[in-house]
Write an enzyme that holds these catalytic residues in place. Structure first.
Site, PDB file in Angstrom:
ATOM      1  N   ASP A   1       0.754  -1.081   0.093  1.00 18.44           N
ATOM      2  CA  ASP A   1      -0.066   0.030  -0.090  1.00 18.44           C
ATOM      3  C   ASP A   1       0.924   1.380   0.226  1.00 18.44           C
ATOM      4  O   ASP A   1       2.204   1.083   0.125  1.00 18.44           O
ATOM      5  CB  ASP A   1      -1.121  -0.025   1.305  1.00 18.44           C
ATOM      6  CG  ASP A   1      -0.477  -0.045   2.501  1.00 18.44           C
ATOM      7  OD1 ASP A   1       0.656  -0.855   2.756  1.00 18.44           O
ATOM      8  OD2 ASP A   1      -0.675   0.724   3.402  1.00 18.44           O
TER       9      ASP A   1
ATOM     10  N   HIS B   1       1.285  -9.096  -3.727  1.00 14.30           N
ATOM     11  CA  HIS B   1       0.171  -7.728  -3.398  1.00 14.30           C
ATOM     12  C   HIS B   1       0.986  -6.588  -3.217  1.00 14.30           C
ATOM     13  O   HIS B   1       1.275  -6.276  -2.061  1.00 14.30           O
ATOM     14  CB  HIS B   1      -0.640  -8.325  -2.266  1.00 14.30           C
ATOM     15  CG  HIS B   1      -1.469  -7.013  -1.709  1.00 14.30           C
ATOM     16  ND1 HIS B   1      -2.891  -6.937  -2.106  1.00 14.30           N
ATOM     17  CD2 HIS B   1      -1.437  -5.941  -1.018  1.00 14.30           C
ATOM     18  CE1 HIS B   1      -3.718  -6.128  -1.710  1.00 14.30           C
ATOM     19  NE2 HIS B   1      -2.764  -5.429  -0.996  1.00 14.30           N
TER      20      HIS B   1
ATOM     21  N   ASP C   1       0.245 -17.699  -4.429  1.00 15.94           N
ATOM     22  CA  ASP C   1       0.702 -16.547  -5.454  1.00 15.94           C
ATOM     23  C   ASP C   1      -0.480 -15.748  -6.187  1.00 15.94           C
ATOM     24  O   ASP C   1      -0.097 -15.923  -7.225  1.00 15.94           O
ATOM     25  CB  ASP C   1       2.031 -16.825  -6.162  1.00 15.94           C
ATOM     26  CG  ASP C   1       2.654 -15.877  -7.094  1.00 15.94           C
ATOM     27  OD1 ASP C   1       2.542 -14.715  -6.551  1.00 15.94           O
ATOM     28  OD2 ASP C   1       3.335 -16.100  -8.054  1.00 15.94           O
TER      29      ASP C   1
HETATM   30  O1  9MR Z   1       2.180  -6.938   9.422  1.00 17.49           O
HETATM   31  C1  9MR Z   1       0.876  -6.645   9.810  1.00 17.49           C
HETATM   32  C2  9MR Z   1       0.458  -7.825  10.788  1.00 17.49           C
HETATM   33  O2  9MR Z   1       1.364  -8.032  11.652  1.00 17.49           O
HETATM   34  C3  9MR Z   1      -1.058  -7.555  10.866  1.00 17.49           C
HETATM   35  O3  9MR Z   1      -1.722  -8.690  11.738  1.00 17.49           O
HETATM   36  C4  9MR Z   1      -1.813  -7.008   9.828  1.00 17.49           C
HETATM   37  C5  9MR Z   1      -3.358  -6.608  10.161  1.00 17.49           C
HETATM   38  O4  9MR Z   1      -3.163  -5.588  11.201  1.00 17.49           O
HETATM   39  O5  9MR Z   1      -1.089  -6.017   9.306  1.00 17.49           O
HETATM   40  C6  9MR Z   1      -0.030  -6.087   8.814  1.00 17.49           C
HETATM   41  O6  9MR Z   1       0.467  -4.918   8.379  1.00 17.49           O
HETATM   42  C7  9MR Z   1      -0.010  -4.176   7.143  1.00 17.49           C
HETATM   43  C8  9MR Z   1      -0.351  -2.845   7.319  1.00 17.49           C
HETATM   44  O7  9MR Z   1      -1.533  -2.877   8.422  1.00 17.49           O
HETATM   45  C9  9MR Z   1      -0.598  -1.973   6.495  1.00 17.49           C
HETATM   46  N1  9MR Z   1       0.276  -2.172   5.378  1.00 17.49           N
HETATM   47  C10 9MR Z   1       0.642  -3.672   4.909  1.00 17.49           C
HETATM   48  C11 9MR Z   1       0.993  -4.245   6.113  1.00 17.49           C
HETATM   49  C12 9MR Z   1       1.620  -5.810   5.659  1.00 17.49           C
HETATM   50  O8  9MR Z   1       0.457  -6.471   5.308  1.00 17.49           O
END
Ligand code: 9MR
Length: 558
Positions: free
Chosen positions: A161, A485, A528
């Site tokens: 993102d 992603h 994937d």
């Molecule tokens: O890495 C994060 C993971 O530990 C959490 O369980 C998850 C849900 O809150 O979020 C992951 O972090 C994401 C972040 O919130 C937004 N950018 C992408 C991150 C990786 O998926």
């Protein structure tokens, strides 16, 4: 046949795994190592008796060809037919990988155009200038009323993102700075071919500076508090950075973000002392920022980031990643330890000593206590004798953690990673890399080669010796993710994804509810597909321990 698809160190452990068809009886497997170009058998051997994968029940046979010591390119084959893809055995098999996983941060730069000269076919226009960022109502104060703006350009996108989160930048920066502080000379010659290359500063520091300057802008200069994140109100679609013109906000200041910031700035200040001529004033600015952040935290010791609650009170609602953390003891200890190491000031000592009350853990963005252990161990010798009891306790607890990793391996793949079901969380590949980092520190403390071998074993896991058969780093290995992603990789029209990125890895919770997961089993729950953000996203805090693991294995050969 699962191998490390990139390659094995000549002097290291060399293990491959054959997962047997369900019908197969549990007798050992015979394997042949052949020259990738010819047909000569150069080694042959028999596996150990197959063991069951605790998650799937499948039997797997471990083939250990560590006794083979000739550099070259090979395949492992079974008499029943079937060979692995070619892999190398070499003195230094990870040179390209070590550079690429650091170069990945250049590809994640926000507010910058990536030029063809440095980015090749992944060149792209700049996006998200972040020169006009709105103070979200949750962050408004007398000095900064709603409607006012700040500028906070630069930094890295967090992940797939386009947002920038201080908490996650905290652990990422610390991990990269640990790699630098542990082996500064190693980085003198590692060039990632970025616009700053050749400016007299090692590229790992050039890359760190890109995010450091953004972080500095996230502190309110009036009171020292740090905004939790800089974000659009909601996640953007699958488009290039330059196509996204959504409003950008900084939200509520939080204690976790402010303490993580303090720790990062204290460590950066220590490192940048040596670069005062090239970067006048920066080391001092970082220390000042760290101390001011610490003061704010003392005055606001438990301001948690609760996005749900915030959205009930303020508009617009913010629905991007929360990185909310309700346990701050570890952030306190980490910030205190870094500030103490940099300043020697007694005022940080009691909070730092509290570290010994916390058992170390494998680091994650929400649990940073062990980052303090890493930095303290680095300077242990300088404190010779003076803090002997404190250090002895830390060391005992830390080796206990490392030993518990060694003693609960994932037998089916002979790796530390996977030894516990709880390893397979969102970002499980970062668990593997961070375990590797813990094991490398244990190795440094003891020089017991078992720890180094286990760390290298987790790298084997990430590069293909795992139940999915994928090498989880884009662009590396014979079967690596093609559809992460990651917005630019999806939207840029280039077939190959941006290289050097570690995807999240198996995660049976499958929060993305995407179709196509081949299995619910913990170690196989990976697909994937770019819709699968819970297992196939990329993130700065996942690449960083891989940067550490690969490059410290290179810097410190046996
Ligand atoms: O890495 C994060 C993971 O530990 C959490 O369980 C998850 C849900 O809150 O979020 C992951 O972090 C994401 C972040 O919130 C937004 N950018 C992408 C991150 C990786 O998926």
């Amino acid at each position: 046949m699962c191998t490390n698809q990139v390659g094995y160190e000549l002097q290291g452990k060399k293990i491959a795994v054959v997962v047997l068809p369900v019908s197969e009886k549990s007798s050992p497997v015979h394997a042949y190592l052949i020259d990738a170009e010819g047909e000569d058998t150069l080694w042959q051997g028999i596996s150990q008796p197959p063991v069951a994968d605790i998650y799937t029940g499948r039997l797997s046979a471990i083939i250990d060809f560590s006794s083979f010591h000739r550099a070259g390119k090979y395949r492992l084959c079974l008499p029943t037919g079937g060979c692995s893809a070619p892999f190398v055995v070499a003195e230094d098999p990870y040179a390209q990988l070590g550079t690429a996983v650091l170069k990945a941060y250049y590809f994640l730069r926000c507010s910058a155009a990536l030029l063809p000269e440095y980015a090749g076919k992944w060149a792209r226009a700049a996006g998200h200038p972040d020169t006009v960022v709105y103070i979200h109502p949750s962050a408004a104060s007398a000095g900064r009323p709603v409607g006012s703006t700040i500028a906070a350009p630069g930094g890295w996108y967090d992940a797939g993102d386009y947002n920038k989160y201080i908490v996650n930048s905290g652990i990422t920066m610390a991990t990269l700075m640990d790699a630098y502080e542990d082996q500064p000379a190693y980085w003198d010659t590692l060039n990632t071919h970025i616009p700053e290359t050749g400016n007299g500063i090692p590229d790992i520091l050039n890359e760190i500076l890109w995010n450091l300057r953004w972080m500095l802008a996230m502190q309110d200069p009036q009171d020292g508090g740090v905004y939790h994140k800089l974000t659009s109100a909601e996640f953007d679609g699958f488009e290039m950075p330059s196509a996204d013109h959504s409003l950008r906000f900084v939200v509520q200041k939080s204690t976790a973000a402010t303490l993580d910031f303090a720790a990062v700035m204290a460590q950066a200040s220590r490192i940048l002392q040596a670069w005062k001529r090239q970067l006048p004033g920066l080391a001092d600015s970082c220390l000042h920022a760290a101390e001011k952040a610490w003061e704010w935290a003392l005055q606001h010791p438990a301001i948690l980031y609760d996005q749900h609650k915030m959205n009930q009170q303020f508009h617009p609602p913010i629905t991007t990643g929360a990185y909310g953390d309700n346990h701050l003891q570890d952030e306190w200890c980490w910030a205190a330890a870094e500030l103490w190491l940099t300043t020697g000031n007694e005022r940080y000592k009691s909070r730092m000593y509290a570290l010994a009350e916390l058992q170390p853990t494998v680091p994650t963005w929400s649990d940073v206590r062990t980052l303090a252990y890493f930095s303290l161990f680095r300077f242990q010798r300088l404190h010779a004798g003076k803090y002997a009891d404190f250090y002895a306790r830390l060391q005992k607890q830390f080796l206990h953690l490392a030993d518990s990793l060694l003693h609960h391996p994932f037998a089916a793949f002979a790796t530390v990673m996977g030894g516990r079901r709880s390893d397979f969380v969102w970002g499980s590949n970062a668990v593997a890399a961070n375990q590797g980092m813990v094991l490398l520190y244990a190795w440094k403390l003891t020089r017991n080669s078992q720890y180094r071998q286990a760390a290298a074993g987790n790298l084997d896991y990430l590069l293909g010796r795992n139940a999915t058969g994928y090498s989880f780093v884009t662009g590396f290995g014979t079967r690596s993710p093609m559809h992460p992603h990651h917005r630019p990789s999806v939207a840029d029209g280039v077939r190959e994804p941006v290289p050097g990125l570690l995807v999240g890895g198996p995660n049976p919770a499958m929060q993305d509810h995407c179709n196509g997961y081949p299995s619910l089993a913990a170690d196989e729950a990976y697909v994937d597909d770019n819709c699968a953000y819970a297992c196939n996203e990329i993130a700065i805090n996942w690449n960083a321990p891989l940067v550490y693991l690969v490059n410290m294995l290179r810097a410190e050969r046996n």
